[in-house]
Design an enzyme around this catalytic site. Sequence first.
Site, PDB file in Angstrom:
ATOM      1  N   GLU A   1      -8.766 -22.064  37.012  1.00  0.00           N
ATOM      2  CA  GLU A   1      -9.913 -22.631  37.723  1.00  0.00           C
ATOM      3  C   GLU A   1     -10.748 -23.561  36.851  1.00  0.00           C
ATOM      4  OE1 GLU A   1      -9.096 -18.622  39.757  1.00  0.00           O
ATOM      5  OE2 GLU A   1      -9.046 -19.449  37.718  1.00  0.00           O
TER       6      GLU A   1
ATOM      7  N   GLY B   1      -6.254 -17.462  42.403  1.00  0.00           N
ATOM      8  CA  GLY B   1      -6.360 -16.385  43.373  1.00  0.00           C
ATOM      9  C   GLY B   1      -5.108 -15.537  43.441  1.00  0.00           C
TER      10      GLY B   1
END
Length: 257
Positions: free
Chosen positions: A131, A108
């Site tokens: 991720e 993020g």
Amino acid sequence: MPHTLAVQTPEPGIRLVTLQRPQALNALNTELLGELSAELDGAEQDEAIRVVVLTGSRKAFAAGADIKEMAERDLVGILDDPRQQHWQRIARFGKPLIAAVNGYALGGGCELAMHADIIVASEDALFGQPEINLGIMPGAGGTQRLLRAVGKSLAMQMVLTGEPIGARLAQQAGLVSEVTQPELTLERALQIARRIAEKAPLAVRLAREALLKAMDTDLASGLRFERHAFTLLAGTRDRDEGIRAFMEKRPPEYQGR
């Protein structure tokens, strides 16, 4: 007052927003994203603010999503995640946004940096989308913005391996505009913000929109928008002021009209 941000106006026209969750390397939890989206909404409504600079700490811009918070959410919670609304509000920010990145910009954090119009990075900055190591994938624009920034091959490598890249490679690939010494990253970002804040606000807004159009439209449509915007600016008072100031060899005084 926000709990996860420090907000300053270091000089007229510039808003400096600093992520402040040092205990979690500025991991992006719901509270931080909510406060950031609200702060950007406020900056957009404030006519006195021309540019926003976003930064973190010397160790980390933002090291990703808050994994502990993610672990507490089931599928229903993920589908109804308020963070998605916060990301959408951040993506709609309509003024120039500069990211000053030191250290980690992962997950993020990398996605947040890519929301910026300009990224200035320190030599020790690391950009990545790890991720895949958690059995998931980027979910805040990482696959889409990264590919547009660095191209298919490098984006595929970063997303599918989870391995980060350094600032120099990020600059070569087009993700970063400048690389600085770590102690100068924020200073350089503020210098760029100062130069932008001095320009005619309407010209900055339309020039920014035209450049963003080029990323998601065909050439003919982009050229039509550019011509339309150029014509609009030709009838503004700021255009007249800019020409007069140039002829009179003085700094222009733009009014946003």
